[in-house]
Motif scaffolding. Structure first.
Motif, PDB file in Angstrom:
ATOM      1  N   GLN A  90       1.035  -2.738  41.389  1.00 50.18           N
ATOM      2  CA  GLN A  90       2.012  -1.844  42.011  1.00 50.18           C
ATOM      3  C   GLN A  90       3.430  -2.382  41.831  1.00 50.18           C
ATOM      4  N   GLU A 100       1.925   5.270  42.916  1.00 48.11           N
ATOM      5  CA  GLU A 100       1.802   6.105  44.112  1.00 48.11           C
ATOM      6  C   GLU A 100       0.466   5.887  44.807  1.00 48.11           C
ATOM      7  N   PHE A 139      -1.106   2.363  50.444  1.00 48.64           N
ATOM      8  CA  PHE A 139      -1.359   3.180  49.255  1.00 48.64           C
ATOM      9  C   PHE A 139      -2.792   3.037  48.770  1.00 48.64           C
ATOM     10  N   ASP A 164       5.279   0.653  40.340  1.00 50.39           N
ATOM     11  CA  ASP A 164       5.700   1.527  41.431  1.00 50.39           C
ATOM     12  C   ASP A 164       4.665   2.647  41.614  1.00 50.39           C
ATOM     13  N   LYS A 213       7.320  -1.277  47.780  1.00 55.41           N
ATOM     14  CA  LYS A 213       6.059  -0.622  48.135  1.00 55.41           C
ATOM     15  C   LYS A 213       4.931  -1.640  48.248  1.00 55.41           C
ATOM     16  N   GLN A 221      11.713  -0.394  43.768  1.00 60.49           N
ATOM     17  CA  GLN A 221      10.891   0.412  44.663  1.00 60.49           C
ATOM     18  C   GLN A 221       9.446  -0.101  44.676  1.00 60.49           C
ATOM     19  N   TYR A 243       1.260  -2.592  50.428  1.00 58.50           N
ATOM     20  CA  TYR A 243       0.383  -1.919  49.475  1.00 58.50           C
ATOM     21  C   TYR A 243      -0.829  -1.274  50.143  1.00 58.50           C
TER      22      TYR A 243
END
Lengths: 409, 621, 289
Positions: free
Chosen positions: C76, C82, C224, C80, C217, C213, C221
């Protein structure tokens, strides 16, 4: 799941009749068979000869060849050990493309009719190949994966030793913990990442009634250079059969352009490799020239040790860009090679280096230090300065070569 | 074509400061840096100052990057002590010059640019991104063109783009300066040459050895026989867990008496004072002759791993709060760490034949040219809509032991940013408007004044500091001059006279072999104490030093020799710090792969920085 | 919107100073740190390129034990992404490539709430043994066109077509760079030589933005992360793990080193005659017999 139905319909057929032969998927490039294909044929030949003798059978080595104009290559495959060649000519098969090649190879592998021309007596019983060989290069490695995914069978990659044997297996899942005899199993040996361990992989039917399933062909991809081709034998006979591929959908991959890039140094196919190390230091430029001359005389490729790739010495730009580059490093951080002859000049034999050359058949080293580790890795150790030894060798080689050519004319 | 207001060329301390300042002035700017990461192409001797001056405003690092600079930035140590060691053989005479260091100083920190500049970059890009700008690394500006009022920047890596103005912060070997012909290349008379090694030493050992409190540091200058008869000297700065050891010499002096730069560092290392300072206990691999060949590789990897664990633990053990080993729960207390270290040491010694010996650990070898501002400051630091700052403008302060560059670049950057910002607001980038204004701002800088005139206060302080040394016993010849200089009246008159004569005329007298070599040696011989070293440091060969450096090799050389047979290029065979030149027949040939991009050969070559991401990648700087 | 998937793998860190071996020569897994495999990281870079250049959204998947989360986190940072998907079930243990591909196939089909994927990337191979079959087998099971050794690519968003450069090097032959075109969806294994080629300042600034970003994120994590077991993936237990694997590892042994015990003949070259047998041998080999 179509396939397992068809297998069930064959109940009563002897397994030996359902799964037959070694299929070897041949690669070619610009009208030439890629060496690994001949190496695979050689190993298949040796395995099949033993197999037929041991089991009193007459199974074949079948080469499978796709292309747009490949009939001309078929006879060569026979002389290198194929009993039969199944080839498919089609414009769409001109260059390797994973999607269409997979479909055609699967068609061939599943086609019982075509085997009629190879051995009419088993034509009705053939279901799939017993074994299938691919090259472990960047065509065959992917092709083997997709073909075996489609055939829903097992694949072992990067193999460098093969044995066929009968094995008693006890496995939690495969045999539900019972000891079961498996016959004609291909033991596929794969060296691990470190090069120190061998993992033997088997492709086995599930004989556990709860998950019963047959897995054929037993597939593998073979490391280029791992096996030797058999000596070419023009008197060998073989059946050459053309297969008409059913190309019902247009291949998705379209080739727009193919461009050749400069050939990188290829140690795999070199018979002789001459390597140099920090021993060139007293007069680097001059010593490289000596080594160059020596290598040229033998038709050898030149390798270097890791420290030389860091360019510790002053040499001219041309020498530098030609030799002092990481692509030439022999060792763990470069190429691992196994030439017939390895000549180690002015290198002490650091462990990293030795790991890259120890598979060489014969090692000759030239070094002033008889305590350096390379000595133990050498069949012949010439104790002396390269500046003295190489010119003597060069002179003698020239003399002897001349003598030989005089004799032979 | 994409368009931007400002392009800053070069991501060193000056360029990053410009990006930060412009962004804080709500202007959008992009910074283009050739290195693959910020900091990888930057080298400094090692001290960043914050200064004050009654004669004018100075823009300091904390003004640009925030008052929390001292608490947040990855600085090494706050320099509290400043010594000059005169050397002769094993005799050392030490003078405490701390007041000189404190003169007009808010603070001075030892720094490593590969740590500091990425921090600057983080702060600068945070501000820049709010304005739609930012930092682009791995891109090398190869040309600037002015076509029909448009300024077009060309790079090796990206599509061309258009800008309204450019701040050139591309260092002493500024290509922007060459592209614009805003100034000619610096000649050896105008620059100093610096060479440095970073030496690893555990944090607490540094503090104990140099008698320092936590986070505090000292600076040591050296002159005398260690200079090998050159104008210049050595330095040793304490960082948090490393030392910066190097030498700085007037390039002219090296040309007239050529010596391999690495040897200048070696000479320092061999000095007993220095070798004792850098000493550490170092694990050295043993031989594994009794093992079978096939096990050797595995053993080697295992020993590597053990030594790595040993070193990691040991350096942490000797760090503040034991490097967090206890906080993280890995160990319960200090004793536990110690016993783990001891047991690994025992394993290494007994099982693998590893030896632990007195030696020192070199991490990185580097070299750099330093502008001597009093000789090479750009009189007109702009061209068209391009402004030059920092090293690129030849702006640096070089007066005796006083060498300042990073702070000058930061001050310049602020001035350039204000000028550019004003131009953006008025949408006027004419050189009359932008360049002239920048020039006037630069002229207001106290740093500029110091590059033109002798700072009388500084010199007076120096003379006060040395007045009690009994020079007479060292060299009776000094007695008279010094007595005169002790007289305030006479001193003022002399300094005024000197300033009337100007730097150019008096420099050859001040910056002489006598001042840097002879006098210090005489002092050491007569007044010095004998220092002995308990071991002989194993100094790596140049090839080993180069092998430790990281490069991203460019297949094409970025340098082309102008005249392969020139006397100058022949001297480069010895003077290139990484021996990139050799003689082939009568021609001097280049082998560019080891190049550290110092620019020492620049005057005799067509010299470009390597393409984006290519070339040297310093890890400390 | 372009939907991009990446299949990654947690692998032992083989770099010197990090790797550790047992005395029998096998990898000491307890002492060796695990990292996102280097080839997986390159696949992540290619996905990130799609994000910056084409505004793609990215879903990462990996099959492995719960600790494989750390590889998803590292991925990630690079992409980045999703969405992060961990396919984890005791039943998956011991899977060979075919059984792994079965899991990954169903995993990819569930990405972005079972939305259609356009491109799935995976690494060229893993450094701890897997030799590059998983990617193509997953592709085949998914029915995506497989493209191996991709060094560079460009996507025509309107036509939903990818143009890619592939490296083909065969033993003893010239290396070929093949430029191909293919409709999406495709499954790509990225060549180790791949490097994202951002060509404008704006793309580079975009890359900065997304990578910042991604770092941010990844600090959370878990937000996500979706974890799937065999049930959630609708997998037939007979087709995964050991039961679903045609192949088994039968034996692991040291490769015998017969050749290392060479008997060394030491030759003194001061008498040139001593070199004669050496030269004879060399010529014999050079002439091919």
């Amino acid at each position: 799941m179509k396939m397992s139905n068809s297998i069930n319909q064959e109940i009563g057929t002897r397994r030996d009749e359902k799964y037959r032969h070694i299929y070897v998927v041949i690669e070619h490039f610009e009208g030439q068979v890629v060496p690994v294909s001949l190496e695979m044929l050689g190993e298949a030949r040796r395995l099949m000869d033993d197999f037929n003798q041991k089991y009193q059978l007459r199974e074949k080595v079948v080469a499978v060849l796709l292309g747009s104009d490949v009939r001309k290559l078929c006879d060569e495959l026979v002389t290198y050990g194929a009993d039969a060649v199944i080839y498919a000519n089609h414009d769409e098969l001109k260059y390797p493309r994973n999607d269409i090649d997979t479909r055609v190879i699967v068609q061939i592998a599943m086609d019982a009719k075509i085997t009629k021309e190879i051995e009419p007596e088993y034509a009705g019983t053939f279901v799939k190949p017993r074994y299938m060989f691919f090259a472990a290069d960047n065509i065959g490695r992917h092709l083997s994966s997709t073909v075996l995914a489609d055939l829903e069978s097992g694949l072992a990659s990067d193999i460098n030793k093969l044995v066929i044997s009968d094995l008693d297996i006890r496995h939690e899942h495969k045999t539900k913990g019972q000891t079961v005899r498996y016959e004609k199993i291909l033991e596929m040996y794969r060296p691990d990442f470190s090069g120190f361990l061998w993992t033997t992989i088997l492709c086995l039917d599930n004989k556990n009634p709860e998950i019963q399933r047959e897995y054929h062909p037993q597939g593998c991809s073979i490391i280029p250079g791992a096996f030797k081709p058999i000596d070419k034998d023009d008197s060998r006979d073989g059946t050459v059969v053309e297969y008409s591929p059913k190309i019902d959908q247009e291949p998705k991959i379209k080739i727009i352009k193919r461009s050749v890039i400069e050939k990188t140094i290829d140690y795999e196919t070199c018979k002789i490799v001459v390597s140099m190390g920090r021993g060139i230091k007293d007069n680097p430029e001059q010593n490289i020239k000596l080594i160059e001359e020596f290598a040229e005389l033998l038709g050898a490729e030149i390798g270097i040790t890791l420290p030389l790739s860091k360019k510790p010495y002053q040499v001219s730009q041309s020498m530098d860009s030609k030799y002092m580059s990481p692509d030439r490093v022999i060792g763990t951080s470069g190429s691992k090679i196994s030439p017939t002859l390895y000549v180690a000049i002015g290198l002490s034999g650091a462990v990293q280096h030795i790991a890259g050359m120890k598979e060489s058949e014969i090692v000759i080293s030239i070094n002033i230090d008889e305590n350096s580790p390379i000595v133990d890795e050498s069949d012949i150790f010439i104790k002396g300065r390269m500046e003295d030894v190489i010119p003597k060798l060069v002179e003698k080689i020239k003399d002897q070569m001349q003598a030989i050519s005089v004799r032979s004319t | 074509m994409e368009q931007f207001d400002v392009a800053i060329v070069g991501g060193g301390s000056a360029g990053l400061s410009a990006l930060k300042k412009l962004s804080d002035l709500n202007k959008s700017a992009i910074l283009i840096e050739a290195g693959d990461k910020i900091g990888t192409k930057n080298v400094s001797g090692g001290i960043l100052y914050s200064k004050n001056d009654p004669t004018g405003r100075i823009f300091n690092v904390e003004d640009v990057f925030g008052e929390d600079f001292e608490s947040s930035a990855p600085i090494e140590r706050l320099i509290k002590k400043y010594y000059l060691h005169a050397t002769s053989g094993n005799k050392i005479f030490t003078m405490d010059l701390t007041p000189l260091h404190e003169y007009k100083t808010n603070f001075g920190f030892s720094v490593l640019l590969n740590r500091l500049n990425p921090w600057f970059a983080e702060r600068a890009s945070e501000s820049a991104e709010k304005q739609g700008g930012g930092i682009i690394t791995g891109v090398h500006v190869s040309d600037i063109q002015w076509i029909e009022n448009k300024t077009i920047v060309r790079t090796n890596e990206l599509e061309d783009f258009q800008v309204k103005s450019i701040i050139a912060a591309d260092g002493i070997n500024s290509e922007v300066a060459e592209i614009t012909s805003a100034r000619s290349k610096f000649n050896p008379e105008e620059v100093y040459f610096g060479v440095k090694v970073i030496i690893k030493l555990p944090e607490k050992i540094i503090e104990e050895r140099f008698h320092l409190d936590s986070s505090e540091g000292s600076a040591h200058l050296l002159a005398g026989d260690i200079t090998l008869n050159h104008v210049g000297g050595g330095f040793l700065y304490t960082n948090r867990e490393t030392l910066s050891l190097g030498a700085v010499y007037h390039y002219n002096s090296l040309l007239s008496n050529p010596v391999a730069p690495a040897q200048l560092v070696d000479e320092l290392i061999k000095n007993p004072l220095v070798s004792e300072y850098i000493k550490d206990e170092v694990p050295t691999r043993g031989e594994n002759d009794d093992l079978s060949k096939e096990d050797q590789l595995k053993v080697q990897l295992s020993v590597s791993k053990l030594i790595k664990t040993y070193n990691d633990l040991r350096y942490k053990y000797f760090s503040k709060n034991n490097g967090g080993l206890i906080e993280s729960g890995r160990f319960n207390n200090t004793e536990e760490i110690k016993s783990r270290i001891d047991s690994i040491k025992q394993d290494l010694t007994e099982k693998y034949g590893t030896k632990f010996v007195n030696n020192y650990v070199e991490l990185e070898y580097s070299a750099k040219l330093i502008p001597d501002g009093k000789r090479c400051v750009m009189k007109r630091p702009y061209y068209n809509n391009v402004l030059f700052i920092g090293d690129a403008a030849g702006r640096g302060i070089f007066i005796g032991p006083k060498i300042e560059g990073i702070n000058v670049g930061i001050d310049d950057a602020v001035r350039a940013s204000i000028a550019v910002s004003r131009s953006i607001e008025k949408n006027n980038f004419d050189s009359d408007y932008l360049g002239n204004y920048f020039q006037s701002m630069i002229n207001e800088s106290p740093y500029t004044r110091q590059m033109i005139k002798i700072d009388e206060g500084y010199l007076s302080l120096f003379l006060d500091l040395v007045k009690d040394i009994s020079f007479s016993s060292a060299n009776p010849g000094f007695e008279f001059g010094l007595r005169m200089m002790k007289n305030k009246r006479f001193r003022e008159t002399a300094l005024r006279l000197a300033n009337i004569l100007g730097y150019k005329r008096i420099l050859p007298i001040i910056e002489s072999e006598r001042a840097y070599v002879k006098v210090p040696m005489q002092l050491a011989d007569k007044l010095g104490k004998v220092v002995t070293s308990s071991y002989t440091p194993e100094i790596p060969a140049l090839s080993e030093r180069i092998a430790k450096l990281q490069y991203n090799d460019d297949t094409e050389p970025h340098i082309t020799v102008n005249d392969k047979r020139s006397e100058f290029m022949k001297k480069l065979i010895l003077l290139c710090p990484t021996k990139c030149y050799s003689l082939e027949g009568k021609d001097v040939m280049l082998q560019h792969e080891g190049c550290v991009e110092c620019g020492t050969c620049s005057i005799g070559t067509r010299w470009r920085h390597p393409k984006g991401e290519k070339g040297i990648r310093y890890r400390y700087g | 919107m372009l939907n991009v998937g990446v299949i990654i793998k947690l692998e032992p860190d083989f770099s010197e100073g990090n790797v550790s071996y047992n005395s029998d020569g096998t990898l000491n897994r307890a002492e060796t740190k695990n990292i996102l495999g280097p080839h997986s990281a390159i696949a992540c870079n290619a996905a990130f390129y799609c994000k910056v250049k084409y505004g793609a959204r990215i879903s990462i998947g990996t099959m492995g034990p719960p600790i494989a989360e750390s590889a998803l986190k590292q991925a990630q940072v690079l992409t980045d992404a999703e969405e992060l998907n961990l396919y984890s079930d005791r039943l998956f243990a011991g899977a060979d490539t075919l059984a792994t591909a079965e899991v990954l196939k169903n995993g990819v089909e569930k990405m972005f709430g079972a939305d259609k994927m356009d491109i799935v990337f995976s690494g060229h191979r893993a450094s701890d043994g897997e030799t590059g079959q998983t990617g193509p087998q997953t592709a085949w099971k998914l029915g995506y066109t497989f493209l191996g050794n991709v060094m560079d690519f460009d996507i025509d968003l309107d036509r939903k077509v990818i143009v890619a450069k592939r490296l083909i090097s065969l033993q003893g032959m010239d290396t070929i760079i093949e430029e191909i075109e293919c409709p999406l969806p495709v499954f790509i294994t990225i060549d180790p030589s791949y490097k994202s080629a951002f060509s404008t300042v704006s793309q580079r600034l975009g890359a900065n933005k997304y990578s910042k970003q991604g770092r941010k994120k990844s600090e959370n994590y878990a937000q996500f992360l979706k974890t799937y077991d065999s049930q959630k993936l609708d997998l037939d237990p007979k087709l995964v793990g050991l039961p679903g694997s045609p192949t088994i590892v039968y034996r692991v042994e040291r490769i015998p080193r017969a050749k290392t015990n060479r008997k060394t003949a030491i030759i003194d070259p001061s008498n040139p005659d001593n070199l004669t047998p050496v030269v004879t041998k060399i010529i014999e080999i050079a002439r091919g017999k």
